[in-house]
Design a protein around this motif. Structure first.
Motif, mmCIF file in Angstrom:
data_model
loop_
_atom_site.group_PDB
_atom_site.id
_atom_site.type_symbol
_atom_site.label_atom_id
_atom_site.label_comp_id
_atom_site.label_asym_id
_atom_site.label_seq_id
_atom_site.Cartn_x
_atom_site.Cartn_y
_atom_site.Cartn_z
ATOM 1 N N LEU A 60 57.049 -87.644 1.938
ATOM 2 C CA LEU A 60 56.178 -86.938 2.978
ATOM 3 C C LEU A 60 55.411 -87.940 3.883
ATOM 4 C CD1 LEU A 60 54.169 -84.541 3.212
ATOM 5 C CD2 LEU A 60 52.744 -85.559 1.818
ATOM 6 N N TRP A 61 55.159 -89.213 3.599
ATOM 7 C CA TRP A 61 54.749 -90.227 4.579
ATOM 8 C C TRP A 61 55.811 -90.242 5.561
ATOM 9 C CZ3 TRP A 61 50.594 -92.352 5.975
ATOM 10 C CH2 TRP A 61 50.545 -93.343 6.699
ATOM 11 N N MET A 62 57.065 -90.395 5.256
ATOM 12 C CA MET A 62 58.317 -90.416 6.393
ATOM 13 C C MET A 62 58.357 -89.267 7.311
ATOM 14 S SD MET A 62 62.339 -91.094 5.608
ATOM 15 C CE MET A 62 62.368 -89.166 4.742
ATOM 16 N N ILE A 63 58.091 -88.090 6.830
ATOM 17 C CA ILE A 63 58.195 -87.027 7.766
ATOM 18 C C ILE A 63 56.878 -86.832 8.556
ATOM 19 C CG2 ILE A 63 58.079 -84.446 7.617
ATOM 20 C CD1 ILE A 63 59.487 -84.502 4.861
ATOM 21 N N LEU A 64 55.685 -87.231 8.008
ATOM 22 C CA LEU A 64 54.364 -87.339 8.755
ATOM 23 C C LEU A 64 54.687 -88.396 9.928
ATOM 24 C CD1 LEU A 64 51.703 -86.717 6.007
ATOM 25 C CD2 LEU A 64 52.653 -85.150 7.734
ATOM 26 N N SER A 65 55.308 -89.508 9.259
ATOM 27 C CA SER A 65 55.374 -90.607 10.368
ATOM 28 C C SER A 65 56.254 -90.185 11.414
ATOM 29 C CB SER A 65 55.793 -91.924 9.890
ATOM 30 O OG SER A 65 54.792 -92.184 8.734
ATOM 31 N N SER A 66 57.251 -89.512 11.134
ATOM 32 C CA SER A 66 58.170 -89.078 12.389
ATOM 33 C C SER A 66 57.631 -88.162 13.204
ATOM 34 C CB SER A 66 59.372 -88.510 11.577
ATOM 35 O OG SER A 66 59.033 -87.225 11.205
ATOM 36 N N LEU A 67 56.442 -87.365 12.846
ATOM 37 C CA LEU A 67 55.584 -86.651 13.862
ATOM 38 C C LEU A 67 54.396 -87.229 14.643
ATOM 39 C CD1 LEU A 67 55.555 -83.517 11.558
ATOM 40 C CD2 LEU A 67 57.235 -83.949 13.194
ATOM 41 N N LYS A 68 54.226 -88.474 14.202
ATOM 42 C CA LYS A 68 53.047 -89.123 14.996
ATOM 43 C C LYS A 68 53.518 -89.926 15.945
ATOM 44 C CE LYS A 68 50.961 -90.128 10.423
ATOM 45 N NZ LYS A 68 50.460 -91.376 9.641
ATOM 46 N N THR A 69 52.573 -90.231 16.921
ATOM 47 C CA THR A 69 52.864 -91.203 17.954
ATOM 48 C C THR A 69 52.820 -92.706 17.382
ATOM 49 O OG1 THR A 69 50.435 -91.428 18.327
ATOM 50 C CG2 THR A 69 51.564 -89.553 19.654
ATOM 51 N N SER A 70 53.238 -93.530 18.171
ATOM 52 C CA SER A 70 53.511 -95.043 17.984
ATOM 53 C C SER A 70 51.933 -95.690 17.595
ATOM 54 C CB SER A 70 54.168 -95.835 19.014
ATOM 55 O OG SER A 70 53.399 -95.668 20.201
ATOM 56 N N GLY A 71 51.061 -95.075 18.520
ATOM 57 C CA GLY A 71 49.721 -95.691 18.348
ATOM 58 C C GLY A 71 49.079 -95.184 16.764
ATOM 59 N N GLU A 72 49.534 -94.149 16.292
ATOM 60 C CA GLU A 72 48.878 -93.576 15.092
ATOM 61 C C GLU A 72 49.787 -94.473 13.882
ATOM 62 O OE1 GLU A 72 47.808 -88.914 16.169
ATOM 63 O OE2 GLU A 72 49.664 -89.281 15.322
ATOM 64 N N VAL A 73 51.022 -94.612 14.068
ATOM 65 C CA VAL A 73 51.786 -95.543 12.959
ATOM 66 C C VAL A 73 51.223 -97.039 12.911
ATOM 67 C CG1 VAL A 73 54.123 -96.215 12.179
ATOM 68 C CG2 VAL A 73 53.656 -93.849 13.075
ATOM 69 N N VAL A 74 51.230 -97.660 14.010
ATOM 70 C CA VAL A 74 50.824 -99.126 14.195
ATOM 71 C C VAL A 74 49.339 -99.096 14.669
ATOM 72 C CG1 VAL A 74 51.575 -101.204 15.250
ATOM 73 C CG2 VAL A 74 53.164 -99.600 14.918
ATOM 74 N N THR A 75 48.578 -99.078 13.548
ATOM 75 C CA THR A 75 47.266 -99.266 13.611
ATOM 76 C C THR A 75 46.490 -99.779 12.446
ATOM 77 O OG1 THR A 75 45.256 -97.983 13.961
ATOM 78 C CG2 THR A 75 46.913 -96.898 12.851
ATOM 79 N N GLN A 76 45.392 -100.363 12.602
ATOM 80 C CA GLN A 76 44.717 -101.142 11.247
ATOM 81 C C GLN A 76 43.731 -99.790 10.524
ATOM 82 O OE1 GLN A 76 42.158 -103.799 12.967
ATOM 83 N NE2 GLN A 76 43.655 -105.644 13.164
ATOM 84 N N ASP A 77 43.585 -98.667 11.254
ATOM 85 C CA ASP A 77 42.963 -97.515 10.464
ATOM 86 C C ASP A 77 44.079 -96.584 10.004
ATOM 87 O OD1 ASP A 77 40.531 -98.402 11.191
ATOM 88 O OD2 ASP A 77 40.492 -97.460 13.292
ATOM 89 N N LEU A 78 44.024 -96.388 8.651
ATOM 90 C CA LEU A 78 45.138 -95.486 8.154
ATOM 91 C C LEU A 78 44.905 -94.165 8.550
ATOM 92 C CD1 LEU A 78 47.565 -95.179 6.213
ATOM 93 C CD2 LEU A 78 45.651 -94.538 4.276
ATOM 94 N N VAL A 79 45.916 -93.496 9.128
ATOM 95 C CA VAL A 79 46.132 -91.852 9.647
ATOM 96 C C VAL A 79 47.058 -91.295 8.918
ATOM 97 C CG1 VAL A 79 46.721 -90.508 11.780
ATOM 98 C CG2 VAL A 79 45.844 -92.971 12.210
ATOM 99 N N LEU A 80 46.576 -90.511 7.996
ATOM 100 C CA LEU A 80 47.278 -89.666 7.208
ATOM 101 C C LEU A 80 47.844 -88.436 7.870
ATOM 102 C CD1 LEU A 80 44.895 -89.648 4.090
ATOM 103 C CD2 LEU A 80 46.838 -91.056 4.471
#
Length: 308
Positions: A60-80
């Motif tokens: 699930l984390w892999m699928i959600l990460s593929s739909l995120k922007t790079s800023g939402e993946v590489v961040t200090q705040d967790l973006v679910l």
């Protein structure tokens, strides 16, 4: 009047028995109910939930990460959950890697390899189960020994042989070394041994030969087991990485798992993580679809031995 008098004690006795039964059941439930419930939760449901979470959450984390922007993946705040889901990562991955060609290569290698391995497993398992061949026990023991040998041991000899035959960067060079399957033969042989021999003897008396008994009797009765072996074979062929990586250097002959290495030049860029996740989703998705189609056969195979 006498009939009514004779029924009254019967009703009273029946009512007394029912009341006593309800009282006994309530006492039994009060004694063993909570303990049984806690045992079901701690010994059954809780391990299942933990196992499901361990398996599902990374996917699930892999699928959600593929739909995120790079800023939402590489961040200090967790973006679910992605704030603005998009397929940009998939478009970028397809621009860097020829996914249609890699997908075609994987489908071809998997289809041919899985079909040939399954046919060999069925026929060899039938021979070990029903044919009286001298030395078949020793041959079967040799197959069991082959299960204990890691595939990496034969990597160098296989490469020398296939390269000497001109099989580098060819489909048959990818498929040929993996056609000998020991696990499929072992599993199907164990299943065939549990089939009722009377049915096969009746078919033999009716004039059915070995091929007729195999494809008209044994295969239909062993459909769940064959489907399970087929799924395991498909997943193994699809996810095979080491051998295709060694035997192929041309991008046009690579399979999907090997093709993902073409994205390695961007893995040092933190903004490219959504692209890597998108490539991983493309590799895993076809196997999940195949599993959805074959899962009812797998469940039937698991419950086949428990139902008489």
């Amino acid at each position: 009047m006498s009939l009514a008098l004779t029924r009254t004690p019967s009703r009273d006795a029946e009512g007394t028995r029912r009341a006593h039964s309800r009282h006994q059941s309530s006492v039994d439930e009060s004694i063993v109910g909570p303990d049984s419930w806690s045992r079901r939760v701690l010994g059954g449901y809780l391990p299942l939930v933990i196992a499901c979470l361990v398996i599902v959450l990374p996917l699930l984390w892999m699928i959600l990460s593929s739909l995120k922007t790079s800023g939402e993946v590489v961040t200090q705040d967790l973006v679910l959950w992605p704030h603005h889901p998009s397929l940009t990562a998939y478009l970028n991955a397809s621009a860097k890697v020829d996914f249609p060609q890699l997908f075609l290569n994987s489908v071809l290698v998997t289809a041919v390899g899985a079909v040939v391995k399954l046919v060999l497993a069925i026929t060899s398992a039938y021979a070990f189960s029903f044919l009286r061949v001298p030395g078949r026990r020793f041959i079967f023991i040799a197959i069991l020994v082959a299960l204990m040998v890691p595939s990496q041991v034969s990597l160098v000899p296989n490469y020398i042989t296939i390269a000497g035959l001109g099989g580098v960067n060819t489909y048959w060079g990818i498929i040929l070394p993996g056609l000998g399957t020991a696990i499929g033969t072992f599993l199907l042989r164990q299943n065939f041994m549990s089939l009722p021999i009377d049915v096969l003897e009746a078919a033999e008396m009716d004039g059915a030969g070995h091929l007729g008994r195999l494809f008209r009797m044994v295969v239909p009765m062993s459909t769940p087991a064959i489907a399970t072996v087929g799924l395991v074979t498909i997943v193994d062929e699809w996810n095979n990485y080491i051998w295709p990586l060694v035997i192929t250097t041309d991008d046009s002959r690579m399979t999907l798992p090997v093709g993902l290495t073409l994205l390695k030049n961007i893995e040092g860029d933190p903004s490219a993580y959504p692209v890597l996740m998108a490539g991983a989703v493309v590799v895993i998705l076809p196997v999940l679809i195949v599993f959805l189609f074959l899962q009812r056969y797998i469940v039937a195979g698991l419950t086949q031995g428990a139902v008489k």
